[in-house]
Motif scaffolding. Sequence first.
Motif, mmCIF file in Angstrom:
data_model
loop_
_atom_site.group_PDB
_atom_site.id
_atom_site.type_symbol
_atom_site.label_atom_id
_atom_site.label_comp_id
_atom_site.label_asym_id
_atom_site.label_seq_id
_atom_site.Cartn_x
_atom_site.Cartn_y
_atom_site.Cartn_z
ATOM 1 N N LYS A 189 7.913 1.485 -3.441
ATOM 2 C CA LYS A 189 7.017 2.135 -2.480
ATOM 3 C C LYS A 189 7.734 3.290 -1.795
ATOM 4 C CE LYS A 189 5.048 1.173 2.107
ATOM 5 N NZ LYS A 189 3.684 1.643 2.100
ATOM 6 N N GLN A 190 8.965 3.061 -1.348
ATOM 7 C CA GLN A 190 9.718 4.128 -0.677
ATOM 8 C C GLN A 190 9.997 5.286 -1.620
ATOM 9 O OE1 GLN A 190 13.201 2.522 1.287
ATOM 10 N NE2 GLN A 190 11.994 0.994 2.371
ATOM 11 N N LEU A 191 10.334 4.991 -2.870
ATOM 12 C CA LEU A 191 10.582 6.066 -3.830
ATOM 13 C C LEU A 191 9.322 6.886 -4.086
ATOM 14 C CD1 LEU A 191 12.899 4.227 -6.362
ATOM 15 C CD2 LEU A 191 13.510 6.192 -4.942
ATOM 16 N N LEU A 192 8.180 6.223 -4.172
ATOM 17 C CA LEU A 192 6.928 6.939 -4.410
ATOM 18 C C LEU A 192 6.510 7.782 -3.203
ATOM 19 C CD1 LEU A 192 4.954 4.132 -6.262
ATOM 20 C CD2 LEU A 192 5.624 6.351 -7.228
ATOM 21 N N GLU A 193 6.744 7.266 -2.000
ATOM 22 C CA GLU A 193 6.303 7.970 -0.795
ATOM 23 C C GLU A 193 7.300 9.018 -0.311
ATOM 24 O OE1 GLU A 193 3.565 4.498 1.240
ATOM 25 O OE2 GLU A 193 5.536 4.899 2.082
ATOM 26 N N VAL A 194 8.583 8.685 -0.313
ATOM 27 C CA VAL A 194 9.598 9.525 0.320
ATOM 28 C C VAL A 194 10.543 10.164 -0.693
ATOM 29 C CG1 VAL A 194 11.420 9.539 2.095
ATOM 30 C CG2 VAL A 194 9.505 7.987 2.321
ATOM 31 N N GLY A 195 10.712 9.515 -1.846
ATOM 32 C CA GLY A 195 11.619 10.035 -2.849
ATOM 33 C C GLY A 195 13.004 9.424 -2.802
ATOM 34 N N THR A 243 0.854 -1.180 0.000
ATOM 35 C CA THR A 243 0.000 0.000 0.000
ATOM 36 C C THR A 243 0.888 1.227 0.000
ATOM 37 O OG1 THR A 243 -1.731 -1.167 1.210
ATOM 38 C CG2 THR A 243 -1.816 1.239 1.231
ATOM 39 N N VAL A 244 0.670 2.083 -0.974
ATOM 40 C CA VAL A 244 1.451 3.303 -1.130
ATOM 41 C C VAL A 244 0.560 4.466 -0.702
ATOM 42 C CG1 VAL A 244 2.696 4.759 -2.766
ATOM 43 C CG2 VAL A 244 2.683 2.286 -3.070
ATOM 44 N N TYR A 245 1.073 5.323 0.141
ATOM 45 C CA TYR A 245 0.284 6.453 0.621
ATOM 46 C C TYR A 245 0.355 7.603 -0.368
ATOM 47 C CZ TYR A 245 0.023 3.603 4.710
ATOM 48 O OH TYR A 245 -0.219 2.550 5.551
ATOM 49 N N ARG A 246 -0.249 7.364 -1.530
ATOM 50 C CA ARG A 246 -0.374 8.334 -2.608
ATOM 51 C C ARG A 246 -1.739 8.113 -3.260
ATOM 52 N NH1 ARG A 246 2.815 11.459 -1.010
ATOM 53 N NH2 ARG A 246 5.028 11.398 -1.393
ATOM 54 N N ARG A 280 -4.293 7.454 -6.316
ATOM 55 C CA ARG A 280 -4.215 6.560 -7.482
ATOM 56 C C ARG A 280 -3.704 7.323 -8.711
ATOM 57 N NH1 ARG A 280 -3.385 4.410 -11.516
ATOM 58 N NH2 ARG A 280 -4.611 2.939 -12.668
ATOM 59 N N ALA A 281 -4.152 8.545 -8.898
ATOM 60 C CA ALA A 281 -3.773 9.353 -10.064
ATOM 61 C C ALA A 281 -2.278 9.720 -10.063
ATOM 62 C CB ALA A 281 -4.617 10.615 -10.120
ATOM 63 N N GLU A 282 -1.630 9.669 -8.902
ATOM 64 C CA GLU A 282 -0.216 10.026 -8.803
ATOM 65 C C GLU A 282 0.725 8.899 -9.233
ATOM 66 O OE1 GLU A 282 1.000 12.091 -5.138
ATOM 67 O OE2 GLU A 282 -1.144 12.152 -4.644
#
Length: 173
Positions: A132-138, A57-60, A62-64
Amino acid sequence: MTSTLEHRMTTTLEHVATLAARAGGSVVRQVRSVLEPGALPTAGAAVEPASRWLVVTVYRERAEIDTGNLPAPLAEYGDEIEVLVREAADAKGTELGARLRTPPPSGISGAAAKVRGDDPRAKLRSALRRAKQLLEVGEVLKVDPVPHGKRSATPGGLVLEAVTRRADREGVL
């Protein structure tokens, strides 16, 4: 005489180990069929890839998440994986899933691959966590080394080191 006896014992042990592995696999399939009715194909159903979905689960929103522009850890797989993106339950982020298109090795060769650290599902699981980490934290977060120097070689310290080395591949249970 001793080598013949040793050979028979080794052959017998290998046979028993093979039977135990088959029985264990059968038990696991039976339990899975009860716990996860959709996980195994039913008779006459279209056969899907043997690899199951791995999901985080990614805290972003869906459109992102653009499936055409996946983070590097997943993009490196190219056509080797299928990717699924859907809204998480109760609108609490987005589920990002991936699975291998080809079945991972099974049986003794699959177990040997896991021991060697060559398990394709473990590598995909690690790539999914990094994505997941890249999407959430960069960035991909790493465990910092021990700040006060080297740990002593106690049994507990050795176990901790081994678990830390494997944590990025399979997680810690």
